[in-house]
Design an enzyme around this catalytic site. Sequence first.
Site, PDB file in Angstrom:
ATOM      1  N   HIS A 166       0.899  -1.081  -0.073  1.00 28.21           N
ATOM      2  CA  HIS A 166      -0.255  -0.168   0.253  1.00 28.21           C
ATOM      3  C   HIS A 166       1.102   1.184  -0.086  1.00 28.21           C
ATOM      4  O   HIS A 166       1.469   1.458   1.015  1.00 28.21           O
ATOM      5  CB  HIS A 166      -0.715  -0.229   1.124  1.00 28.21           C
ATOM      6  CG  HIS A 166      -1.889  -0.995   1.346  1.00 28.21           C
ATOM      7  ND1 HIS A 166      -2.198  -1.726   2.457  1.00 28.21           N
ATOM      8  CD2 HIS A 166      -2.544  -1.832   0.066  1.00 28.21           C
ATOM      9  CE1 HIS A 166      -2.938  -2.809   2.099  1.00 28.21           C
ATOM     10  NE2 HIS A 166      -3.213  -2.910   0.789  1.00 28.21           N
ATOM     11  N   GLU A 174       1.449   3.908   2.755  1.00 31.94           N
ATOM     12  CA  GLU A 174       1.995   3.693   3.926  1.00 31.94           C
ATOM     13  C   GLU A 174       3.641   3.584   3.717  1.00 31.94           C
ATOM     14  O   GLU A 174       4.350   2.654   3.927  1.00 31.94           O
ATOM     15  CB  GLU A 174       1.448   2.308   4.160  1.00 31.94           C
ATOM     16  CG  GLU A 174      -0.052   2.078   4.534  1.00 31.94           C
ATOM     17  CD  GLU A 174      -0.708   0.727   4.600  1.00 31.94           C
ATOM     18  OE1 GLU A 174       0.329  -0.165   4.599  1.00 31.94           O
ATOM     19  OE2 GLU A 174      -1.865   0.494   4.416  1.00 31.94           O
ATOM     20  N   HIS A 212       3.450  -2.748   6.900  1.00 31.60           N
ATOM     21  CA  HIS A 212       2.084  -1.799   6.741  1.00 31.60           C
ATOM     22  C   HIS A 212       2.102  -0.794   7.551  1.00 31.60           C
ATOM     23  O   HIS A 212       2.871  -0.536   8.458  1.00 31.60           O
ATOM     24  CB  HIS A 212       0.816  -2.637   6.616  1.00 31.60           C
ATOM     25  CG  HIS A 212       0.909  -3.756   5.383  1.00 31.60           C
ATOM     26  ND1 HIS A 212       0.188  -3.219   4.384  1.00 31.60           N
ATOM     27  CD2 HIS A 212       1.544  -4.970   5.212  1.00 31.60           C
ATOM     28  CE1 HIS A 212       0.373  -4.247   3.496  1.00 31.60           C
ATOM     29  NE2 HIS A 212       1.002  -5.292   3.853  1.00 31.60           N
ATOM     30  N   GLU A 270       2.077  -3.790  11.298  1.00 32.29           N
ATOM     31  CA  GLU A 270       1.391  -2.531  11.336  1.00 32.29           C
ATOM     32  C   GLU A 270       1.959  -1.549  12.286  1.00 32.29           C
ATOM     33  O   GLU A 270       2.220  -1.574  13.442  1.00 32.29           O
ATOM     34  CB  GLU A 270      -0.055  -2.736  11.490  1.00 32.29           C
ATOM     35  CG  GLU A 270      -0.711  -4.048  10.765  1.00 32.29           C
ATOM     36  CD  GLU A 270      -1.261  -3.253   9.481  1.00 32.29           C
ATOM     37  OE1 GLU A 270      -1.086  -2.273   9.064  1.00 32.29           O
ATOM     38  OE2 GLU A 270      -1.736  -4.182   8.609  1.00 32.29           O
TER      39      GLU A 270
END
Length: 381
Positions: free
Chosen positions: A170, A173, A263, A339
């Site tokens: 992504h 990010e 991420h 994350e």
Amino acid sequence: MTLEISSQFDSGAIEIVDASDPSNVRLRIRDDHGSTEFRQWFHFRISGAAGQPLVLRFENAGECSYPEGWRDYRAVASYDRDDWFRLPDCDYDGAVLTVRMTPQRDALWLAYFEPYSQERHLRLLGRAASAPGVRVKRLGSSLQGRDIDLIEIDAPQAALPSVWVVARQHPGETMAEWFAEGLLEALLDAACPIARAIRQRAVVRIVTNINPDGAFLGNLRSNAAGVNLNREWLTPSVDRSPEILCVQQAMEETGVDLFLDIHGDETLPYVFIDGSHMVPGYGARNVEYQKQFLADLAAASPDFQQRHGYADDRFEHELLTLGSKWVAHRFGCVSLTLEMPFKDNADMPDPRHGWSAARSKHLGAAMLRPVLQHLRRVELR
């Protein structure tokens, strides 16, 4: 001077509704290029507003991909593009994100998170390629013809276990590539005993930006075709997701013994890992290895925690389309999604910077310790 707003540069993205009134600058978050599904990233420059109070209103914040991500969010800004700081006066009413500031200089850049430029990406590849025992290998190209590059550390020792790290599926990010930079710099530090021990035990393979088109175009989650690459792993294709296809082909050649997919999360103000224990066939041994890996990461970095994260059924209906879940199923190894927050780390807040590029890099360096401990455990198996 007249107030001007521009975004025609690497990862620039904003729509201007009306900038004629500094007390009511009306903006909209732009859709990802090629998509009407994803929108959240912004990156633009304000010119000619030194000393003038500004009120910026992002009118479609409530229509973005993660509207709850705006709660307690503070935009990042910079005058020199090196020092990025959080703007303290940001408010979200459930529909509009309002940012108030008085720029001190004529040029000010604002972004959703600290950008990671294509030029910095290329310089990182150049530094890696110049280091002993490192090879930069082109795996293929993106839809728009940009290189998908793999950094192999101590690549000639093919019989060793293979550790894979992938960042920026992504593209918005950006903390993921900052993390990869920190990890890589630590691995290439000849004076670091942990790095030396890892390089004796494994070949580390890092794709620091698997979605260069989306990164350059200023997308949040998709490539140039508007495709979310982290839903393409089960059936990647040349037409939709050549970025995933070429990485999978390389994985088939090398095997995967540990996989880290890096991420950022728009909503949760924490650093956490989403594991693969819910993947069919993951097995009791990998579940135990995963548990120990997370404990080792918590010991290595106080920024990491295990109380907050995703529910096990969050991706129930699309499980094997995700990178870490597909790798766990295909190669039977420990496979994790890390994350980091777009906001701040609520456990260890930083009023000036929030979660930042620098903290992402430190977390990348801290990851060496749990990786080494995992390799040692596998050796004893």
